[in-house]
Design a protein around this motif. Structure first.
Motif, mmCIF file in Angstrom:
data_model
loop_
_atom_site.group_PDB
_atom_site.id
_atom_site.type_symbol
_atom_site.label_atom_id
_atom_site.label_comp_id
_atom_site.label_asym_id
_atom_site.label_seq_id
_atom_site.Cartn_x
_atom_site.Cartn_y
_atom_site.Cartn_z
ATOM 1 N N GLY A 363 -70.404 115.258 -9.818
ATOM 2 C CA GLY A 363 -69.129 114.855 -10.427
ATOM 3 C C GLY A 363 -69.268 114.642 -11.912
ATOM 4 N N GLY A 364 -70.324 113.958 -12.318
ATOM 5 C CA GLY A 364 -70.559 113.734 -13.740
ATOM 6 C C GLY A 364 -70.791 115.021 -14.495
ATOM 7 N N ALA A 365 -71.554 115.934 -13.898
ATOM 8 C CA ALA A 365 -71.808 117.215 -14.545
ATOM 9 C C ALA A 365 -70.511 117.975 -14.769
ATOM 10 C CB ALA A 365 -72.771 118.040 -13.695
ATOM 11 N N LYS A 366 -69.646 118.005 -13.776
ATOM 12 C CA LYS A 366 -68.381 118.750 -13.894
ATOM 13 C C LYS A 366 -67.481 118.136 -14.966
ATOM 14 C CE LYS A 366 -64.524 120.595 -11.189
ATOM 15 N NZ LYS A 366 -64.738 121.986 -11.639
ATOM 16 N N VAL A 367 -67.378 116.810 -14.958
ATOM 17 C CA VAL A 367 -66.503 116.150 -15.924
ATOM 18 C C VAL A 367 -66.995 116.361 -17.357
ATOM 19 C CG1 VAL A 367 -65.874 113.837 -16.722
ATOM 20 C CG2 VAL A 367 -65.465 114.474 -14.348
ATOM 21 N N LEU A 368 -68.308 116.431 -17.538
ATOM 22 C CA LEU A 368 -68.862 116.668 -18.873
ATOM 23 C C LEU A 368 -68.976 118.154 -19.204
ATOM 24 C CD1 LEU A 368 -71.693 113.979 -19.169
ATOM 25 C CD2 LEU A 368 -69.340 113.873 -20.025
ATOM 26 N N ASN A 369 -68.443 119.002 -18.319
ATOM 27 C CA ASN A 369 -68.448 120.452 -18.552
ATOM 28 C C ASN A 369 -69.857 121.018 -18.646
ATOM 29 O OD1 ASN A 369 -66.023 121.970 -18.521
ATOM 30 N ND2 ASN A 369 -65.304 120.864 -20.333
ATOM 31 N N ARG A 370 -70.715 120.605 -17.698
ATOM 32 C CA ARG A 370 -72.088 121.097 -17.704
ATOM 33 C C ARG A 370 -72.403 121.786 -16.377
ATOM 34 N NH1 ARG A 370 -75.701 118.203 -21.984
ATOM 35 N NH2 ARG A 370 -76.998 119.954 -21.313
ATOM 36 N N ASP A 371 -73.081 122.921 -16.463
ATOM 37 C CA ASP A 371 -73.511 123.634 -15.269
ATOM 38 C C ASP A 371 -75.022 123.601 -15.110
ATOM 39 O OD1 ASP A 371 -74.423 125.316 -17.255
ATOM 40 O OD2 ASP A 371 -73.327 127.094 -16.561
ATOM 41 N N ASP A 372 -75.691 122.721 -15.863
ATOM 42 C CA ASP A 372 -77.148 122.695 -15.882
ATOM 43 C C ASP A 372 -77.746 121.379 -15.419
ATOM 44 O OD1 ASP A 372 -76.178 121.307 -18.054
ATOM 45 O OD2 ASP A 372 -77.519 122.206 -19.532
ATOM 46 N N ILE A 373 -76.924 120.413 -15.049
ATOM 47 C CA ILE A 373 -77.401 119.120 -14.567
ATOM 48 C C ILE A 373 -76.639 118.755 -13.299
ATOM 49 C CG2 ILE A 373 -78.053 118.300 -16.873
ATOM 50 C CD1 ILE A 373 -75.474 116.606 -16.886
ATOM 51 N N GLY A 374 -77.094 117.689 -12.619
ATOM 52 C CA GLY A 374 -76.382 117.183 -11.455
ATOM 53 C C GLY A 374 -76.899 117.690 -10.127
ATOM 54 N N ALA A 375 -77.777 118.696 -10.134
ATOM 55 C CA ALA A 375 -78.336 119.239 -8.900
ATOM 56 C C ALA A 375 -79.772 119.665 -9.159
ATOM 57 C CB ALA A 375 -77.510 120.421 -8.400
ATOM 58 N N LEU A 376 -80.564 119.711 -8.090
ATOM 59 C CA LEU A 376 -81.947 120.168 -8.172
ATOM 60 C C LEU A 376 -82.025 121.541 -7.528
ATOM 61 C CD1 LEU A 376 -83.793 116.854 -7.200
ATOM 62 C CD2 LEU A 376 -83.093 117.666 -9.474
ATOM 63 N N ALA A 377 -82.132 122.569 -8.368
ATOM 64 C CA ALA A 377 -82.154 123.949 -7.906
ATOM 65 C C ALA A 377 -82.783 124.806 -8.994
ATOM 66 C CB ALA A 377 -80.734 124.439 -7.603
ATOM 67 N N PRO A 378 -83.328 125.943 -8.640
ATOM 68 C CA PRO A 378 -83.879 126.830 -9.670
ATOM 69 C C PRO A 378 -82.842 127.154 -10.742
ATOM 70 C CG PRO A 378 -84.550 127.576 -7.505
ATOM 71 C CD PRO A 378 -83.551 126.473 -7.285
ATOM 72 N N GLY A 379 -83.273 127.059 -12.000
ATOM 73 C CA GLY A 379 -82.388 127.324 -13.118
ATOM 74 C C GLY A 379 -81.657 126.110 -13.655
#
Length: 451
Positions: A363-379
């Motif tokens: 939720g925080g990643a989406k609200v801050l317009n980020r696609d690189d944080i908030g989850a643990l996955a390759p990339g």
């Protein structure tokens, strides 16, 4: 060659990826500041430049704090403001905040970030909207670089004082042309739009009761010209609603729409009193909300309709809000309060433990317009935290360690990695000495209070 890091043997690793995996015996492998592989320990490389054994720990993505006023850690539990609602609380504290200095901004930012990091937060925004005595947002930005936190610095502002019908005293408001000029300077100097950015800048006039329509519109135009986000307070309590209706003949949501303050590049703090039409508007436009349950309870602002917002499709994140309206900056504690407050207001089905964690990460990643944080996955960015399940507060709760993080008393992190760098090791902050920081912070707080 980038340094490699291997974290392995976690009791449970929570990915928050598309599959929402919870991996027993899990771990991750990172090269530099990004994750290369996630899975069971057996599936990962056997060696790295640094190997961290997380046996007996829960590992989750770093928590994301989307609303704060870090300078307010200097004015926790000030007696005149202890028992007031929002407007009384603000008018009690404005005179104190008029005494802020650049050193106070820097020290309070580091203190607030230390508190956040030790509670599981790896990315934070900060809404600094008062600039007396030569204070600048640069003071906060320098502090974030020193402690090593991923930072969204919000250039707040107040321009309408009491003489023009606003709430703040005239002594703490700024000229609007100067505000816009400084915001442009900050964006051009500091904003990093690239993936894995450690520093971004947002444009953030304080609130409908402290800035003009013109500043709101010009701020939106400036932000969109540079491709940065917009942030403000909205619909925090019933007096906020009454002010908006009296001054603008609109609800706060209607006012925001009229000014162009809706869209996926906008997030509003609180929205406790957002009505059904406002919820539909935010869902339709992708406008984000920073939910701040502790502050809303402390100031008796009400219970935000988070269940209805999420069901409608509104992007919802969490914020600890200022440490003078929360008196703490514990991000995991905020996750717990979000769960409990939703249930007080709307029943036990209003939020689950895993939903609360999702709001605080994805939720925080989406609200801050980020696609690189908030989850643990390759990339994704190598931002993750680990909690030690042998702590006394988790005793008896190990049949569901993930839910235990939220339901049990908030624990401190054992490990925090931000941008591939170990920032907390064995429960201790690794990037600065906390003892002298707390001592200096307390001295400055006493000076600000006139003690």
């Amino acid at each position: 060659m980038a340094k490699t890091l291997l974290a392995r043997n976690a009791r449970v690793l929570v990915t928050m990826d598309g599959a929402r995996r919870e991996i027993a015996g899990g771990g991750l492998y990172a090269e530099g500041n990004r994750i290369v592989a996630v899975g069971t320990t057996a599936e990962l490389p056997e060696s790295a430049d640094e190997v961290i054994d997380l046996s007996g720990h829960v590992v989750i993505p770093g928590l994301v704090n989307t609303h704060h006023h870090m300078y307010q850690s200097l004015t926790r539990v000030v007696p005149p403001a202890q028992d007031g609602e929002l407007f009384t609380w603000l008018t009690s504290l404005y005179p104190l905040w008029a005494g802020l200095t650049p050193e106070m901004i820097g020290v309070s930012t580091k203190l607030a970030m230390a508190e956040l990091i030790l509670s599981g937060c790896t990315t934070s925004s900060d809404h600094l909207y008062i600039y007396p005595n030569g204070c600048r947002l640069d003071d906060s930005i320098a502090a974030a670089g020193e402690i090593g936190m991923r930072f969204h610095a919000c250039r707040g502002a107040m321009s309408v004082g009491v003489s023009k019908g606003g709430l703040p005293p005239d002594s703490v408001v700024e000229d609007e042309a100067a505000i816009l000029k400084d915001a442009q300077r900050l964006i051009e100097t500091y904003h990093d739009p690239e993936r894995f950015a450690m520093l971004r800048v947002a444009v953030a006039p304080c609130s409908p009761f402290s800035v003009s329509r013109d500043l709101m519109r010009e701020s939106a135009a400036l932000a969109r010209a540079y491709g940065v986000s917009l942030h403000t307070h909205l619909a925090e309590n019933v007096k906020d609603i009454a002010y908006s209706r009296e001054k603008f003949a609109m609800t706060p949501a209607e006012y925001a729409e009229d000014l162009g303050w809706v869209g996926p590049d906008v997030w509003h703090a609180h929205c406790v009193q957002l009505d059904e039409a406002g919820i539909r508007l935010f869902a339709r436009t992708g406008t984000g909300v920073a939910h701040c349950p502790c502050s809303n309870m402390r100031l008796a602002s009400g219970i935000a309709p988070i269940r209805r917002m999420r069901d409608a499709g509104v992007p919802v994140a969490l914020g600890v809000d200022g440490s003078a309206s929360n008196d703490g900056g514990n991000m995991l504690g905020e996750v717990r309060q979000a769960l409990l407050l939703a249930r007080v207001g709307f029943g036990p089905a209003a939020m689950t433990a895993r939903e609360a964690l999702e709001i605080a990460t994805l939720g925080g990643a989406k609200v801050l317009n980020r696609d690189d944080i908030g989850a643990l996955a390759p990339g994704m960015a190598a931002d993750f935290v680990a909690f030690d399940l042998s702590a006394v507060g988790f005793a008896g709760a190990l049949h569901d360690p993930v839910a235990a993080l939220v339901f049990c008393a908030p624990a401190a992190v054992a490990l925090s990695v931000i941008d591939g760098r170990v920032v907390v090791r064995e429960g201790r902050l690794a990037t600065l000495d906390l003892g002298p920081l707390v001592e200096r912070h307390n001295a400055l707080a006493a000076r600000l209070a006139g003690a």
